[in-house]
Design a protein around this motif. Structure first.
Motif, mmCIF file in Angstrom:
data_model
loop_
_atom_site.group_PDB
_atom_site.id
_atom_site.type_symbol
_atom_site.label_atom_id
_atom_site.label_comp_id
_atom_site.label_asym_id
_atom_site.label_seq_id
_atom_site.Cartn_x
_atom_site.Cartn_y
_atom_site.Cartn_z
ATOM 1 N N TYR A 1 26.885 25.092 -13.074
ATOM 2 C CA TYR A 1 26.607 25.320 -14.492
ATOM 3 C C TYR A 1 25.158 24.963 -14.817
ATOM 4 O O TYR A 1 24.459 25.710 -15.501
ATOM 5 C CB TYR A 1 27.562 24.510 -15.373
ATOM 6 C CG TYR A 1 27.229 24.614 -16.834
ATOM 7 C CD1 TYR A 1 27.570 25.756 -17.554
ATOM 8 C CD2 TYR A 1 26.555 23.591 -17.492
ATOM 9 C CE1 TYR A 1 27.247 25.866 -18.908
ATOM 10 C CE2 TYR A 1 26.230 23.695 -18.829
ATOM 11 C CZ TYR A 1 26.573 24.843 -19.532
ATOM 12 O OH TYR A 1 26.251 24.950 -20.862
ATOM 13 N N LYS A 2 24.719 23.835 -14.320
ATOM 14 C CA LYS A 2 23.347 23.396 -14.577
ATOM 15 C C LYS A 2 22.338 24.390 -13.998
ATOM 16 O O LYS A 2 21.345 24.719 -14.639
ATOM 17 C CB LYS A 2 23.134 22.009 -13.949
ATOM 18 C CG LYS A 2 21.753 21.449 -14.147
ATOM 19 C CD LYS A 2 21.631 20.088 -13.474
ATOM 20 C CE LYS A 2 20.194 19.616 -13.494
ATOM 21 N NZ LYS A 2 20.038 18.343 -12.783
ATOM 22 N N ASN B 1 23.182 28.002 -15.777
ATOM 23 C CA ASN B 1 23.329 27.918 -17.220
ATOM 24 C C ASN B 1 24.418 28.876 -17.736
ATOM 25 O O ASN B 1 24.262 29.531 -18.764
ATOM 26 C CB ASN B 1 21.995 28.167 -17.938
ATOM 27 C CG ASN B 1 22.013 27.628 -19.353
ATOM 28 O OD1 ASN B 1 22.748 26.695 -19.648
ATOM 29 N ND2 ASN B 1 21.228 28.225 -20.219
ATOM 30 N N LYS B 2 25.484 28.936 -16.961
ATOM 31 C CA LYS B 2 26.647 29.750 -17.327
ATOM 32 C C LYS B 2 27.905 28.967 -16.981
ATOM 33 O O LYS B 2 27.920 28.200 -16.023
ATOM 34 C CB LYS B 2 26.654 31.076 -16.557
ATOM 35 C CG LYS B 2 25.515 31.992 -16.951
ATOM 36 C CD LYS B 2 25.622 33.320 -16.244
ATOM 37 C CE LYS B 2 24.469 34.205 -16.691
ATOM 38 N NZ LYS B 2 24.528 35.506 -16.087
ATOM 39 N N LYS B 3 28.941 29.176 -17.765
ATOM 40 C CA LYS B 3 30.201 28.501 -17.496
ATOM 41 C C LYS B 3 30.736 28.916 -16.130
ATOM 42 O O LYS B 3 30.580 30.055 -15.701
ATOM 43 C CB LYS B 3 31.232 28.824 -18.572
ATOM 44 C CG LYS B 3 30.900 28.193 -19.902
ATOM 45 C CD LYS B 3 31.988 28.452 -20.914
ATOM 46 C CE LYS B 3 31.632 27.793 -22.221
ATOM 47 N NZ LYS B 3 32.662 28.013 -23.235
ATOM 48 N N VAL B 4 31.362 27.973 -15.474
ATOM 49 C CA VAL B 4 31.902 28.194 -14.143
ATOM 50 C C VAL B 4 33.417 28.258 -14.230
ATOM 51 O O VAL B 4 34.051 27.421 -14.877
ATOM 52 C CB VAL B 4 31.475 27.064 -13.185
ATOM 53 C CG1 VAL B 4 32.097 27.244 -11.808
ATOM 54 C CG2 VAL B 4 29.954 26.998 -13.093
ATOM 55 N N MET B 5 33.992 29.250 -13.574
ATOM 56 C CA MET B 5 35.443 29.374 -13.521
ATOM 57 C C MET B 5 35.869 29.203 -12.063
ATOM 58 O O MET B 5 35.240 29.736 -11.156
ATOM 59 C CB MET B 5 35.887 30.734 -14.042
ATOM 60 C CG MET B 5 35.556 30.919 -15.505
ATOM 61 S SD MET B 5 35.904 32.577 -16.127
ATOM 62 C CE MET B 5 37.633 32.720 -15.881
ATOM 63 N N MET C 1 31.054 22.288 -9.697
ATOM 64 C CA MET C 1 31.100 23.145 -10.876
ATOM 65 C C MET C 1 30.024 22.757 -11.889
ATOM 66 O O MET C 1 29.374 23.627 -12.474
ATOM 67 C CB MET C 1 32.490 23.094 -11.513
ATOM 68 C CG MET C 1 33.558 23.748 -10.654
ATOM 69 S SD MET C 1 35.215 23.601 -11.334
ATOM 70 C CE MET C 1 35.085 24.686 -12.757
ATOM 71 N N ASN C 2 29.817 21.459 -12.086
ATOM 72 C CA ASN C 2 28.775 21.000 -13.001
ATOM 73 C C ASN C 2 27.383 21.396 -12.516
ATOM 74 O O ASN C 2 26.529 21.808 -13.309
ATOM 75 C CB ASN C 2 28.849 19.485 -13.195
ATOM 76 C CG ASN C 2 30.012 19.070 -14.053
ATOM 77 O OD1 ASN C 2 30.449 19.816 -14.923
ATOM 78 N ND2 ASN C 2 30.532 17.885 -13.811
#
Length: 88
Positions: free
Chosen positions: A74-75, A78-82, A70-71
């Motif tokens: 995101y990296k 550049n968007k939040k991961v659900m 997930m990190n």
């Protein structure tokens, strides 16, 4: 009583192995996000891949592998991961 504990343990082990297999497939599917990693991320990636490939995976190893994935998503995006987990 002993049979019930054995059944629960067996069910848990099957579930852990299913999650492990699925997680390995997801790591393979998104392998492109692991290209530009820091040295620290590379070390974590190697360690967590071993945890995924382990014959007797642990919930801790699976949890850390999911969080790392997930990190990295995101990296990369550049968007939040659900994360959604669906019971089959």
């Amino acid at each position: 009583m002993k049979v019930q504990k054995s059944w629960k343990l067996n069910t848990l082990l099957i579930s852990i192995n299913s999650i492990k297999d699925c997680l390995g497939e997801v790591y393979d599917k998104y392998d492109y996000i692991f290209i530009n990693m820091t040295i620290r991320e590379e070390k974590d990636y190697i360690k967590l891949n071993k945890a995924i490939d382990d014959e007797e995976p642990t919930l801790d190893g699976i949890e850390k592998s999911i969080l790392f994935l997930m990190n990295m998503l995101y990296k990369y995006y550049n968007k939040k991961v659900m994360l959604f987990i669906d019971e089959l």
